[in-house]
Design an enzyme around this catalytic site. Structure first.
Site, short mmCIF file in Angstrom:
data_model
loop_
_atom_site.label_atom_id
_atom_site.label_comp_id
_atom_site.label_asym_id
_atom_site.label_seq_id
_atom_site.Cartn_x
_atom_site.Cartn_y
_atom_site.Cartn_z
N HIS A 112 4.03 -4.73 -0.37
CA HIS A 112 5.46 -4.67 -0.01
C HIS A 112 5.91 -6.02 0.56
O HIS A 112 7.00 -6.50 0.22
CB HIS A 112 5.72 -3.59 1.05
CG HIS A 112 5.50 -2.19 0.59
ND1 HIS A 112 4.70 -1.29 1.26
CD2 HIS A 112 5.99 -1.51 -0.49
CE1 HIS A 112 4.71 -0.13 0.63
NE2 HIS A 112 5.48 -0.22 -0.44
N ARG A 118 4.29 -2.98 -10.44
CA ARG A 118 2.87 -3.30 -10.55
C ARG A 118 2.48 -3.18 -12.02
O ARG A 118 2.81 -4.03 -12.82
CB ARG A 118 2.05 -2.38 -9.64
CG ARG A 118 2.17 -2.73 -8.17
CD ARG A 118 1.76 -1.62 -7.26
NE ARG A 118 2.72 -0.52 -7.34
CZ ARG A 118 2.73 0.53 -6.55
NH1 ARG A 118 1.81 0.67 -5.64
NH2 ARG A 118 3.65 1.46 -6.69
N SER A 134 0.40 2.37 -0.86
CA SER A 134 0.31 3.02 0.45
C SER A 134 -0.68 4.18 0.38
O SER A 134 -1.48 4.37 1.29
CB SER A 134 1.68 3.55 0.88
OG SER A 134 2.59 2.48 1.04
N LYS A 138 12.97 17.25 4.91
CA LYS A 138 11.53 17.24 4.60
C LYS A 138 10.78 16.52 5.71
O LYS A 138 11.28 15.54 6.25
CB LYS A 138 11.28 16.50 3.28
CG LYS A 138 11.66 17.28 2.06
CD LYS A 138 11.16 16.56 0.83
CE LYS A 138 11.71 17.17 -0.43
NZ LYS A 138 11.54 16.26 -1.57
P1 ADP Z 1 8.57 4.83 -3.09
O1 ADP Z 1 7.90 6.02 -2.47
O2 ADP Z 1 10.05 4.89 -3.10
O3 ADP Z 1 7.96 4.36 -4.39
P2 ADP Z 1 7.08 2.82 -1.75
O4 ADP Z 1 7.16 2.53 -0.29
O5 ADP Z 1 5.81 3.39 -2.26
O6 ADP Z 1 8.32 3.69 -2.04
O7 ADP Z 1 7.40 1.50 -2.57
C1 ADP Z 1 8.62 0.83 -2.46
C2 ADP Z 1 8.69 -0.20 -3.55
O8 ADP Z 1 7.63 -1.13 -3.41
C3 ADP Z 1 8.58 0.34 -4.97
O9 ADP Z 1 9.42 -0.44 -5.80
C4 ADP Z 1 7.14 0.08 -5.33
O10 ADP Z 1 6.97 -0.06 -6.72
C5 ADP Z 1 6.93 -1.24 -4.63
N1 ADP Z 1 5.51 -1.50 -4.34
C6 ADP Z 1 4.63 -0.73 -3.68
N2 ADP Z 1 3.41 -1.31 -3.62
C7 ADP Z 1 3.54 -2.50 -4.27
C8 ADP Z 1 2.64 -3.56 -4.59
N3 ADP Z 1 1.34 -3.51 -4.24
N4 ADP Z 1 3.14 -4.61 -5.27
C9 ADP Z 1 4.43 -4.63 -5.63
N5 ADP Z 1 5.31 -3.66 -5.39
C10 ADP Z 1 4.88 -2.61 -4.72
#
Ligand code: ADP
Length: 165
Positions: free
Chosen positions: A16, A90, A128, A40
C-alpha cells in the site's frame, strides 16, 4: 490536484505504501481513506487501529492525509471534490474485480476517474490477508509491513492465543 486512495487497509502493508508513494508523485495531495460499512463488524483491526497504523506509516509524507468514511467511495470523492481515484494492481487476478469496481464508481460518480498504478515487483504477492496469515502462526512480518503494524499484529495474535488457551 487531489486523488483519493480507498481501501480496507486491515492492516496497511508496504505494498500500500508503495502505491501511496507512486500516487504522491502524480498528485499534489492524496487522501488515503479507510472505507467501511458501519453495519458490519468484520476485519482484524478496528477502524481506529487501522487509522493509527496508517497515520504513523505516512507521518513523513506531508502530501498524504489519512481518513475514514462509513459509505461509498463515489460519495467520499464528491464530498472532497476529488476527480481521481487510485487503485493498485498486482497480478492479472486483481484486474477483473478492480474493473468491476471502477465501472461501478464511474456509474455512481461520472466525474471520478480511476487511475490504476502497477505495484513494484517486490510487492507483487503481498496482501493484508497474507500478512495476517503469517502473523497468526508466529511468522516474521517485518519485511512486509511498517514497524508499528508488525507490533500491532504481534500483540493481536499474542492476546488471541492467550485468550484461547
Ligand atoms: P480492498 O479490500 O478494498 O481491496 P485493500 O486495503 O486490500 O482494500 O487494498 C486497497 C488497494 O490497494 C487495492 O487497490 C489493492 O489492489 C491495492 N493493493 C493491496 N496490496 C497491494 C500491493 N501489494 N501492491 C499494490 N497494490 C496493492
Amino acid at each position: 490536484m487531489l486523488a483519493i486512495y480507498p481501501g480496507s487497509f486491515d492492516p496497511v502493508t508496504n505494498g500500500h505504501l508503495d502505491i501511496i508513494d507512486r500516487a504522491t508523485a502524480l498528485f499534489d495531495q492524496v487522501r488515503v481513506v479507510i472505507l467501511y460499512n458501519p453495519a458490519k463488524t468484520g476485519g482484524l483491526f478496528s477502524i481506529e487501529e487501522r487509522l493509527a497504523m496508517l497515520k504513523d506509516a505516512t507521518r513523513d509524507r506531508p502530501a498524504v492525509h489519512v481518513d475514514s468514511y462509513p459509505g461509498l467511495t463515489a460519495d467520499y470523492a464528491r464530498l472532497h471534490g476529488a476527480k481521481f481515484l487510485v487503485r493498485g494492481l498486482r497480478a492479472v487476478s486483481d484486474f477483473d474485480s478492480e474493473l468491476r469496481i471502477a465501472l461501478t464508481n464511474k456509474k455512481l460518480n461520472p466525474e471520478l476517474e480511476t487511475v490504476f498504478l502497477a505495484t513494484g515487483l517486490e510487492y507483487l504477492f503481498l496482501s493484508s490477508s497474507g500478512v495476517k496469515e503469517i502473523a497468526r502462526f508466529g511468522g516474521n512480518v517485518q519485511d512486509f509491513v511498517p514497524p508499528l503494524v508488525a507490533q500491532y499484529l504481534r500483540q493481536r495474535y499474542l492476546s488471541q492465543s492467550v485468550s484461547v488457551d
